[in-house]
Design an enzyme around this catalytic site. Structure first.
Site, PDB file in Angstrom:
ATOM      1  N   SER A   1       0.829  -1.201   0.000  1.00  0.00           N
ATOM      2  CA  SER A   1       0.000   0.000   0.000  1.00  0.00           C
ATOM      3  C   SER A   1       0.870   1.262   0.000  1.00  0.00           C
ATOM      4  CB  SER A   1      -0.937  -0.047   1.215  1.00  0.00           C
ATOM      5  OG  SER A   1      -1.902   0.969   1.169  1.00  0.00           O
TER       6      SER A   1
ATOM      7  N   HIS B   1      -7.445  -5.671   0.586  1.00  0.00           N
ATOM      8  CA  HIS B   1      -6.237  -4.896   0.879  1.00  0.00           C
ATOM      9  C   HIS B   1      -5.476  -5.406   2.101  1.00  0.00           C
ATOM     10  CE1 HIS B   1      -3.959  -1.310  -0.161  1.00  0.00           C
ATOM     11  NE2 HIS B   1      -3.885  -0.986   1.112  1.00  0.00           N
TER      12      HIS B   1
END
Length: 402
Positions: A173, A378
């Site tokens: 990320s 995620h």
């Protein structure tokens, strides 16, 4: 009305509170893991008989950063690797799922010299040679400064300590964003990287789904002005606006309310299929780990602009800082280190559309891998039950090429 209400909540509750559900959840955590709720990363690593070192690095602008090193057990080792966490996270991400599942341990078992980074502003890197974390100036940074100063400082320290000329880099990320920033602004660091592996790449974010980030984007200008007015500079590790809004957005049952009450899960979402609920209290105890408000706002700006650019300070401040009324885009042609992308179709932050658009602009991309589990999200890159099988083992295979 929802946006206005969200902004009010933001201003009144960002400083947050400790999650009251954590003590209740602890009773379900296996006794052998309960001490890890209170232990810091080095103590957890030592518990599993891995040799660990703590290193402090000073950036060019004075921030004191902590690196946690898992010294390779197998000799000779295969090379050094810097592993960088995402927003609101820390080095704990890579070890709290345990030796069989944590990427830090898996890399060490394979003979790599593992360095787990901590970006400025998280719980392990809250110091500066002059500034106090209680001051506004300390928090005047976004992920731009992390990429410009923190990552280069860590890489230089690792190279100096190990005597190697190049290292591997793995990011998740924001840990990918900061790598792209570094390579575009300080292109000499491309030559210090054997290969980079992006887990959930984040550069262009105009298709980001996260309801929290979308809300921030819609109220971006108002929120930026109010944050500056009342010196609300830090996203506190526990509770606050994001977690309260998260409970509203996805509070369906007890489990989802608990997860959405955690700032990071509220932003990123979660996948019940991949989430190991047994260690959930341990995960909630270590994340989120804090960040600057400016890091979130920088991403919100990019949702609105559709570009990968430096922080937008407004017309007049941009003229003074950049000699242009617009904030400059990052020069992607400067990124020449070998890149590998791992992405998924159920990611609230790293949209597959954005990843594919970004990939077309890069000349050094060696591979782009769609995770085979279409529900992979995620947070699964860190805590997913099948993360080793679906992602980590492929990374190990690719590393042997370099």
């Amino acid at each position: 009305m929802f946006i206005e209400l969200s902004i009010i909540i933001f201003l009144s509750t960002l400083t947050g509170h400790t999650c009251s559900t954590l003590p209740e959840l602890l009773k379900d955590l296996p006794p052998s893991l309960q001490d890890e709720v209170y232990l810091k990363v080095p103590k957890i690593i030592t518990k599993y008989h891995y040799p660990v070192e703590t290193h402090e690095v000073t950036t060019d602008d004075g921030y004191l950063l902590v690196l946690h090193r898992i010294v390779p057990i197998k000799k000779p080792h295969k090379g050094a690797v810097l592993v960088m966490h995402g927003i609101l996270a820390s080095s704990a991400d890579w070890i709290i799922t345990g030796p069989r599942n944590g990427l830090g341990y898996i890399l060490a078992d394979e003979g790599y010299d593992v360095w787990l980074g901590n970006a400025r502003g998280n719980r392990y890197s809250r110091n500066h040679i002059n500034l106090s974390p209680d001051s506004k100036k300390f928090w005047n940074f976004s992920w731009h400064e992390i990429g410009s100063y923190d990552i280069p400082a860590m890489i230089d320290h690792i190279i100096e300590t190990t005597g190697q000329s190049k290292i591997f880099h793995i990011g998740h990320s924001q840990g990918t964003t900061t790598f792209y920033v570094m390579c575009s602004l300080r292109p000499e660091y491309n030559n210090k990287i054997r290969a980079h592996f992006s887990l959930a790449p984040v550069a262009f974010v105009n298709h980001m789904f996260s309801p929290i980030f979308q809300t921030l984007a819609k109220g971006n200008i108002i929120i930026e002005d109010m944050v500056d007015l009342i010196d609300l500079n830090e996203v506190m590790p526990k509770g606050g606006f994001v977690s309260l809004l998260g409970q509203t957005v996805c509070g369906i049952n007890t489990m989802t309310k608990i997860l959405c009450g955690n700032t990071l899960f509220a932003i990123c979402g979660f996948n019940p299929k991949q989430l190991n609920t047994t260690i959930l209290p341990l995960i909630l105890a270590h994340i989120p780990a804090g960040s600057s408000t400016k890091q979130l706002l920088h991403y919100a700006q990019e949702i609105n602009s559709g570009k990968f650019h430096q922080y937008d300070y407004g017309f007049f401040s941009n003229l003074k800082r950049y000699s242009s009324w617009k904030s400059p885009n990052y020069d992607l042609s400067k990124i020449t280190a070998p890149l590998y992308f791992f992405y998924s179709t159920n990611d609230w932050i790293s949209s597959s559309r954005d990843v594919n658009d970004f990939a077309k602009k890069l000349t050094s991309l060696r591979g782009k891998f769609l995770v085979s589990d279409y529900g992979f999200d995620h947070m699964d890159y860190l805590f997913g039950i099948q993360a080793p099988q679906l992602v980590y083992h492929k990374i190990l295979s690719l590393m042997t090429r370099h």
